[in-house]
Design an enzyme around this catalytic site. Structure first.
Site, PDB file in Angstrom:
ATOM      1  N   LEU A   1      38.734  34.733 111.504  1.00 40.02           N
ATOM      2  CA  LEU A   1      37.873  35.802 112.002  1.00 40.02           C
ATOM      3  C   LEU A   1      37.512  35.639 113.479  1.00 40.02           C
ATOM      4  CD1 LEU A   1      35.477  36.232 108.942  1.00 40.02           C
ATOM      5  CD2 LEU A   1      37.678  37.321 109.410  1.00 40.02           C
ATOM      6  N   HIS A   2      37.313  36.776 114.121  1.00 40.03           N
ATOM      7  CA  HIS A   2      36.880  36.814 115.522  1.00 40.03           C
ATOM      8  C   HIS A   2      35.882  37.963 115.672  1.00 40.03           C
ATOM      9  CE1 HIS A   2      39.620  40.175 115.690  1.00 40.03           C
ATOM     10  NE2 HIS A   2      40.664  39.390 115.421  1.00 40.03           N
TER      11      HIS A   2
ATOM     12  N   GLN B   1      47.408  51.817 110.650  1.00 40.15           N
ATOM     13  CA  GLN B   1      46.928  51.325 109.351  1.00 40.15           C
ATOM     14  C   GLN B   1      45.748  52.168 108.850  1.00 40.15           C
ATOM     15  OE1 GLN B   1      46.499  47.019 108.148  1.00 40.15           O
ATOM     16  NE2 GLN B   1      44.398  47.381 108.777  1.00 40.15           N
TER      17      GLN B   1
ATOM     18  N   HIS C   1      36.492  41.346 113.867  1.00 36.80           N
ATOM     19  CA  HIS C   1      36.110  41.419 112.449  1.00 36.80           C
ATOM     20  C   HIS C   1      34.586  41.547 112.314  1.00 36.80           C
ATOM     21  CE1 HIS C   1      39.934  38.917 112.234  1.00 36.80           C
ATOM     22  NE2 HIS C   1      40.226  39.909 111.418  1.00 36.80           N
TER      23      HIS C   1
ATOM     24  N   MET D   1      42.009  39.307 106.665  1.00 34.47           N
ATOM     25  CA  MET D   1      42.909  38.205 106.285  1.00 34.47           C
ATOM     26  C   MET D   1      42.380  36.890 106.862  1.00 34.47           C
ATOM     27  SD  MET D   1      46.703  39.715 106.021  1.00 34.47           S
ATOM     28  CE  MET D   1      47.156  39.604 107.729  1.00 34.47           C
TER      29      MET D   1
ATOM     30  N   GLU E   1      40.093  50.198 114.517  1.00 33.74           N
ATOM     31  CA  GLU E   1      41.007  51.112 115.215  1.00 33.74           C
ATOM     32  C   GLU E   1      42.110  50.355 115.934  1.00 33.74           C
ATOM     33  OE1 GLU E   1      38.733  53.638 117.792  1.00 33.74           O
ATOM     34  OE2 GLU E   1      38.013  54.881 116.118  1.00 33.74           O
TER      35      GLU E   1
ATOM     36  N   SER F   1      43.871  37.867 115.592  1.00 36.38           N
ATOM     37  CA  SER F   1      44.013  36.496 115.075  1.00 36.38           C
ATOM     38  C   SER F   1      45.269  35.829 115.622  1.00 36.38           C
ATOM     39  CB  SER F   1      44.087  36.517 113.546  1.00 36.38           C
ATOM     40  OG  SER F   1      43.004  37.221 113.014  1.00 36.38           O
TER      41      SER F   1
HETATM   42  P1  AMP Z   1      43.177  41.403 109.827  1.00 32.88           P
HETATM   43  O1  AMP Z   1      42.372  40.202 109.426  1.00 32.88           O
HETATM   44  O2  AMP Z   1      44.007  41.213 111.047  1.00 32.88           O
HETATM   45  O3  AMP Z   1      43.919  42.030 108.669  1.00 32.88           O
HETATM   46  O4  AMP Z   1      42.107  42.490 110.256  1.00 32.88           O
HETATM   47  C1  AMP Z   1      41.080  42.859 109.393  1.00 32.88           C
HETATM   48  C2  AMP Z   1      40.387  44.074 109.944  1.00 32.88           C
HETATM   49  O5  AMP Z   1      39.843  43.768 111.233  1.00 32.88           O
HETATM   50  C3  AMP Z   1      41.342  45.255 110.133  1.00 32.88           C
HETATM   51  O6  AMP Z   1      40.666  46.446 109.749  1.00 32.88           O
HETATM   52  C4  AMP Z   1      41.606  45.208 111.612  1.00 32.88           C
HETATM   53  O7  AMP Z   1      41.959  46.482 112.147  1.00 32.88           O
HETATM   54  C5  AMP Z   1      40.262  44.762 112.140  1.00 32.88           C
HETATM   55  N1  AMP Z   1      40.397  44.217 113.496  1.00 32.88           N
HETATM   56  C6  AMP Z   1      41.285  43.269 113.901  1.00 32.88           C
HETATM   57  N2  AMP Z   1      41.155  43.061 115.224  1.00 32.88           N
HETATM   58  C7  AMP Z   1      40.186  43.907 115.661  1.00 32.88           C
HETATM   59  C8  AMP Z   1      39.602  44.182 116.938  1.00 32.88           C
HETATM   60  N3  AMP Z   1      39.997  43.555 118.050  1.00 32.88           N
HETATM   61  N4  AMP Z   1      38.621  45.112 117.003  1.00 32.88           N
HETATM   62  C9  AMP Z   1      38.206  45.770 115.883  1.00 32.88           C
HETATM   63  N5  AMP Z   1      38.716  45.551 114.654  1.00 32.88           N
HETATM   64  C10 AMP Z   1      39.693  44.642 114.543  1.00 32.88           C
END
Ligand code: AMP
Length: 274
Positions: free
Chosen positions: A29-30, A149, A33, A26, A144, A182
């Site tokens: 990004l960090h 999810q 991601h 979404m 994870e 995020s």
């Molecule tokens: P989001 O943009 O929050 O929907 O996350 C996108 C993807 O990045 C999802 O599969 C999340 O589980 C993964 N994600 C988010 N934060 C982390 C993290 N700290 N470590 C690993 N994967 C992450």
């Protein structure tokens, strides 16, 4: 790096690249991601990332309007991470007015986040299914960090026999243990100091349960630690790693999962229990 904002451009790019590994996000990004992009690259395939803030997975009282957006920053990070294609659909592409179908998810989707956020996992499954249909990836990478999810996505992918390999990627953390998210940017400096207490409590409880301590007592202690740190736990539970069903004793592959509110932010985390 190719950028596609509509389906014809997406399919033209995919025709050139061949089967890809997909990293759905979404945006905002960090490094978490980017670790998904790195995992997808390691499999030796071209990598596509999608950025779409999915309205369907936000409840009416949730933070859709304030969800952080930074397209330019995201594209720069993806380019540097070696991503080959970025898919940036708009809401009308994902949800055209005539669209009339959503995915209903049961099993692991009915518990925990599913109870706290009615409709959330249906929204996640629906958008992920659409992304799979649009991108037709060989494999898709999920963090994870959002343990439940991943299990929900695994479940419906298996249930619908979708030809996509679902690859979970370990959680990326700050040095003090806080899982990258995020939403962490909304923590005040004082809350940011408190936030690692969630991972600390989970780690202590996992080690206590793993060495034979009573499950209920260990979970109570961990919840009290969160409350003492200034958090409001929504749940903290020992669950079957795939089914997400609560476990009273450590009897099979298990995960400790938790969600806790800290100021205006809901923190999610989970750890394995060996
Ligand atoms: P989001 O943009 O929050 O929907 O996350 C996108 C993807 O990045 C999802 O599969 C999340 O589980 C993964 N994600 C988010 N934060 C982390 C993290 N700290 N470590 C690993 N994967 C992450």
């Amino acid at each position: 790096m190719k950028i596609a904002r509509n389906l014809p451009d997406l399919h033209a790019a995919l025709d050139e690249l061949g089967p890809v590994g997909l990293v759905p996000t979404m945006g905002a990004l960090h490094r978490g991601h980017l670790s998904l992009v790195a995992a997808a690259r390691q499999a030796g395939q071209p990598v596509a990332a999608s950025i779409f803030v999915n309205p369907l997975q936000f409840g009416p009282s949730e933070d859709l309007a304030r969800y952080p957006r930074d397209e330019a920053g995201d594209l720069a990070q993806l380019e540097q991470a070696g991503c080959d294609l970025v898919w940036l659909p708009d809401v009308a592409t994902m949800y055209p007015p005539e669209a009339a179908s959503t995915i209903t998810v049961g099993g692991p989707a009915t518990l925990w986040e599913g109870m706290m956020r009615p409709g959330h996992f249906s929204g996640v499954a629906t958008v992920v299914a659409k992304l799979f249909g649009q991108v037709r990836p060989r494999a898709a990478y999920f963090g994870e960090k959002d343990w439940q999810q991943v299990q929900v996505i695994r479940r419906f992918t298996t249930d619908f026999l979708l030809p996509v390999e679902i690859v979970p990627v370990p959680t990326v953390r700050e040095t003090d243990g806080l899982a990258l998210s995020s939403r962490n940017r909304f923590l005040t400096p004082a809350e940011r100091q408190t936030a690692p207490a969630l991972h600390a409590a989970l780690t202590r409880a996992a080690s206590a349960i793993g060495s034979g301590d009573a499950v209920a007592t260990s979970l109570d202690v961990a919840k009290q630690e969160l409350i003492a740190a200034g958090m409001a736990p929504d749940y903290l539970a020992l669950v079957g790693a795939e089914t997400l069903e609560p476990l009273e004793r450590l009897t099979r592959p298990a995960r400790l999962i938790a969600a806790a509110r800290l100021g205006s932010v809901r923190l999610l985390d989970n750890v394995p229990v060996d």
